[in-house]
Enzyme design. Structure first.
Site, short mmCIF file in Angstrom:
data_model
loop_
_atom_site.label_atom_id
_atom_site.label_comp_id
_atom_site.label_asym_id
_atom_site.label_seq_id
_atom_site.Cartn_x
_atom_site.Cartn_y
_atom_site.Cartn_z
N SER A 193 -59.59 -35.14 -37.11
CA SER A 193 -58.48 -35.47 -36.29
C SER A 193 -57.21 -35.75 -36.77
CB SER A 193 -58.80 -36.73 -35.24
OG SER A 193 -60.08 -36.67 -34.69
N HIS A 247 -69.15 -33.06 -32.53
CA HIS A 247 -69.76 -34.48 -32.75
C HIS A 247 -70.74 -34.68 -31.94
CE1 HIS A 247 -64.94 -34.30 -32.89
NE2 HIS A 247 -65.22 -35.42 -34.00
N HIS A 271 -58.04 -42.95 -28.21
CA HIS A 271 -58.04 -41.67 -28.57
C HIS A 271 -56.48 -41.13 -28.95
CE1 HIS A 271 -59.66 -38.03 -30.10
NE2 HIS A 271 -59.06 -37.31 -29.26
N MET A 305 -67.31 -41.71 -36.15
CA MET A 305 -67.98 -40.74 -35.17
C MET A 305 -68.36 -39.54 -35.87
SD MET A 305 -66.38 -41.69 -31.51
CE MET A 305 -65.59 -43.21 -31.14
N SER A 306 -68.09 -39.38 -36.87
CA SER A 306 -68.35 -38.02 -37.34
C SER A 306 -68.91 -38.06 -38.95
CB SER A 306 -67.05 -37.02 -37.40
OG SER A 306 -66.06 -37.70 -38.31
N TYR A 310 -71.52 -37.03 -29.97
CA TYR A 310 -71.43 -37.50 -28.68
C TYR A 310 -70.96 -36.35 -27.52
CZ TYR A 310 -66.34 -37.54 -30.11
OH TYR A 310 -64.89 -36.86 -30.54
N GLU A 311 -70.89 -34.72 -28.26
CA GLU A 311 -70.33 -34.14 -27.42
C GLU A 311 -71.73 -33.48 -26.58
OE1 GLU A 311 -67.15 -31.37 -28.83
OE2 GLU A 311 -67.31 -32.68 -30.61
N HIS A 337 -59.00 -30.98 -32.27
CA HIS A 337 -59.80 -30.17 -32.80
C HIS A 337 -59.69 -28.67 -32.26
CE1 HIS A 337 -62.17 -33.24 -34.92
NE2 HIS A 337 -61.78 -34.06 -34.06
N ASN A 370 -56.76 -47.28 -37.32
CA ASN A 370 -56.51 -48.51 -36.81
C ASN A 370 -57.43 -49.54 -37.44
OD1 ASN A 370 -58.65 -46.63 -35.23
ND2 ASN A 370 -59.44 -48.59 -35.12
N ALA A 385 -60.93 -39.22 -39.21
CA ALA A 385 -60.04 -40.62 -38.71
C ALA A 385 -61.10 -41.59 -38.61
CB ALA A 385 -59.41 -40.15 -37.62
N1 HPA Z 1 -64.02 -46.35 -34.47
C1 HPA Z 1 -64.78 -45.18 -34.31
N2 HPA Z 1 -64.18 -43.99 -34.73
C2 HPA Z 1 -62.88 -43.97 -34.92
C3 HPA Z 1 -62.09 -45.25 -35.07
C4 HPA Z 1 -62.76 -46.41 -34.62
O1 HPA Z 1 -62.21 -47.64 -34.60
N3 HPA Z 1 -60.84 -44.72 -35.33
C5 HPA Z 1 -60.60 -43.57 -35.35
N4 HPA Z 1 -62.06 -43.00 -35.25
#
Ligand code: HPA
Length: 272
Positions: free
Chosen positions: A31, A84, A245, A209-210, A86-87, A62, A233, A114
């Protein structure tokens, strides 16, 4: 699924289109890192739609294209777009792309993503090299894989030599490069504060998540792996800023310049 025929067909098509380019390093852009695609010189671009078994990414930030060319004089194959867990609910969504890179001759895979940080001093905009991971999803991209080589070792999955080189490259260009453990959550929902506290107890420094399934696939394919996270974050419950997101994308884009600099310098330092 036996993906071997698709991989051989993809590799033949790519080799034909890319002329003489023989990539050594595969790079997956996470990302916000899309602009790195502009650093690929003399790029030959194929859309994932032309390649059998490649995913059609459905997440903002993406794309779905493969670029072949050189960065800082090193021949690379860049996967601009990932799928991912989750998709589709499938952990093996990146199986064909990773194996296609191996079939093209890449011996190294550099993964980027990310992530949320569990360390206050590693705030938004920081860059972290992944030293190890914790798989918290209960699934593997190697489910159903035949053969004894499915029992792949995950010790030093993130190649210690590449990590050392990343650190010396970062020092050379004056960038602070954190190191830490990445915990893989399935998403797409962000974690609960309780999950983040649990991940901290388990030893995680960052969450996302990846990346982990790609690391497993790459190690199974015999590729060396390096992985870099852009911290977008502080993880859930650690700050008053809402996690979203949109925030992931905007902070990742802002910090992408540092990651781009690091990747370019890293490839400049590549043994030729
Ligand atoms: N959690 C999961 N995936 C992420 C986060 C998060 O806080 N920030 C960016 N991708």
């Amino acid at each position: 699924m036996n993906a071997a025929p698709e991989i051989a067909r993809n590799a033949a098509l790519i080799a034909r289109r890319a002329g003489g380019v023989k990539p050594r390093v595969g790079i997956v852009l996470g990302s916000g890192l899309g602009p790195f695609a502009e650093d690929v010189e003399d790029a030959v671009v194929l859309s994932y739609g032309e390649l059998a078994g490649f995913p059609v990414p459905g997440v903002g930030g993406h794309a779905g294209r493969l670029l072949l060319g050189t960065v800082s004089g090193t021949p690379v194959a860049v996967l601009h777009g990932r799928a991912h867990l989750y998709e589709s609910g499938r952990a093996d969504a990146m199986k064909v792309p990773v194996r296609t890179l191996a079939a093209l001759g890449c011996d190294t895979l550099v993964l980027t993503n990310a992530a949320g940080s569990l360390r206050r001093e590693m705030g938004p905009g920081s860059v972290m090299a992944i030293a190890d991971h914790i798989g918290l999803t209960g699934v593997s991209p190697l489910f159903g894989e035949p053969g004894d080589d499915r029992f792949v070792s995950m010790v030093d999955a993130y190649d210690p030599q590449l990590r050392a080189r990343l650190q010396s490259t970062a020092a050379r260009i004056g960038l602070i490069l954190h190191e830490g453990v990445y915990a893989w959550f399935c998403g797409p929902q962000f974690e609960t504060p309780a999950e983040i506290r649990a991940a901290a107890v388990l030893g995680a420094d960052a969450v996302g998540m990846s990346t982990v399934p790609e690391t497993v696939l790459a190690r199974h394919a015999g590729l060396r792996v390096a992985a870099l996270s852009i911290v977008t974050n502080l993880a859930a419950g650690m700050s008053d800023t809402a996690i979203s997101h949109a925030q992931t994308l905007s902070v990742a884009s802002a910090a992408a310049a540092d990651m781009r600099r690091l990747l370019k310098a890293f490839l400049e330092d590549w043994p030729k």
